[in-house]
Design an enzyme around this catalytic site. Structure first.
Site, PDB file in Angstrom:
ATOM      1  N   CYS A  46      -1.983   0.902  -0.426  1.00 28.15           N
ATOM      2  CA  CYS A  46      -0.816   0.279   0.190  1.00 28.15           C
ATOM      3  C   CYS A  46      -0.039   1.255   1.070  1.00 28.15           C
ATOM      4  CB  CYS A  46       0.099  -0.256  -0.913  1.00 28.15           C
ATOM      5  SG  CYS A  46       1.687  -0.866  -0.325  1.00 28.15           S
ATOM      6  N   TYR A 177       0.289  -6.622   9.956  1.00 31.74           N
ATOM      7  CA  TYR A 177       0.142  -7.704   8.983  1.00 31.74           C
ATOM      8  C   TYR A 177       0.368  -9.056   9.636  1.00 31.74           C
ATOM      9  CZ  TYR A 177      -0.134  -4.546   4.985  1.00 31.74           C
ATOM     10  OH  TYR A 177      -0.539  -3.596   4.092  1.00 31.74           O
TER      11      TYR A 177
END
Length: 332
Positions: A46, A177
């Site tokens: 992440c 994203y």
């Protein structure tokens, strides 16, 4: 993993951080800085969590703030500790990070995200406010930082750092994203346009200066790096951010290699975790869950030539020492 997008616009918007208490030197939110009391839970996959790993290393907070590493592959209960013996975190004694969320707020029904800081004695989540976590490590944990720790958020540069961070967040960190999770062409097109316009702007900014703000590494560099290091392995192909690869953008590629080769950056990166997480968890984007063999990552170790721009990576401080043996990463 179900990816929430607006059914009308096809846009992806990240959920707000629900738990935003701060751990401070004076404990004004009820959570005082205490070495050994808290545990930083991360995934090496992440980018938001990787910021915490880098800052913790640069500041030498390893003894004050322990770290738990979640499996890069989530299941229906989200982040799990299947990398540890017995599938439990050895300090918190839990199988899933969600258990700390529910301890803090019974009945919580929101997302389970990393990074997260958990209070070890109570087992309760304190915060998942990733932008604030790293700033507080820099400004509230000063009594426990190593001798020679760099200033990553110097007061005289905070306004400029904050301004740069706002643009990088909106049009780089979040835009990859928004492009990758878009469910309509217009939403993808907008994110793609903003992303590469900002990368071009950053390239021009960095052409004649080594770091984003001032002549040392700051929080701004850390926030940009964690997206750049994932660009070619996942964002270029998996998220369709494919105008060109990072390795085809000369200034940003050299800048990213400079940081990667700086102690505290590359030694926290795990390309295996990164690739397996994105390609195997985002089934709506990659239904086959096949993890690509490429790209060739050997280029990260090649000379970058950025020293010619001057700058002092750690300012008046010193680089961190080698990571503890338990936290070393084999990136082969």
């Amino acid at each position: 993993m179900t990816i929430p997008t607006d059914p009308e616009t096809g846009e992806f918007h990240r959920s707000a951080n629900h738990f935003d208490a701060r751990i401070t030197a004076d404990g004004r939110d009820g959570w005082p800085v205490e070495p050994g009391r808290y545990r930083l839970v991360v995934s090496r996959a992440c980018p938001w969590a990787s910021r915490g790993l880098i800052v913790r290393r640069l500041l030498g907070l390893e003894q004050a703030l322990s770290v738990a590493v979640a499996d890069p592959i989530q299941d229906e209960k989200s982040w799990r500790f299947t990398l540890d013996p017995g599938d439990r975190d050895p300090v918190l004694g839990i199988k899933y990070l969600g258990e700390a969320y529910f301890a803090a707020e019974p009945g919580y029904d929101g997302g389970i995200s990393v990074p997260a800081i958990v209070d070890v004695p109570s087992g309760k989540l304190v915060t998942n406010d990733y932008p604030r976590i790293t700033l507080d490590l820099s400004t509230e944990w000063t009594a426990h930082q190593r001798e020679g720790a760099p200033e990553l958020y110097p007061e005289r540069l905070r306004d400029e750092i904050d301004e740069v961070n706002r643009g990088v967040h909106a049009d780089v960190n979040a835009a990859v994203y928004e492009a990758g999770f878009a469910s309509k062409q217009a939403a993808y097109d907008d994110a793609y346009r903003r992303l590469f316009a900002k990368l071009d702007e950053l390239s021009a900014r960095l052409e004649n200066q080594r770091f984003l703000v001032g002549d040392t590494i700051t929080e701004a560099d850390i926030r940009l790096f964690t997206t750049l290091v994932r660009f070619d392995p996942v964002y270029h192909g998996h998220f369709k951010c494919n105008r060109e690869k990072l390795a085809e953008m000369p200034v940003l590629w050299a800048y990213a290699r400079d940081l990667y080769q700086t102690p505290g950056f590359g030694d926290t990166v795990d390309f295996d975790h990164i690739k397996r997480h994105y390609y195997q968890v985002h089934e709506q984007v990659n239904p086959t869950r096949i993890v690509p063999n490429g790209p060739d990552l050997s280029g990260w170790a090649t000379p970058h030539g950025r020293e010619s721009l001057g700058g002092r990576p750690f300012g008046d401080g010193t680089p961190p020492g080698p990571p503890p043996a338990a936290e070393e990463i084999d990136r082969r």
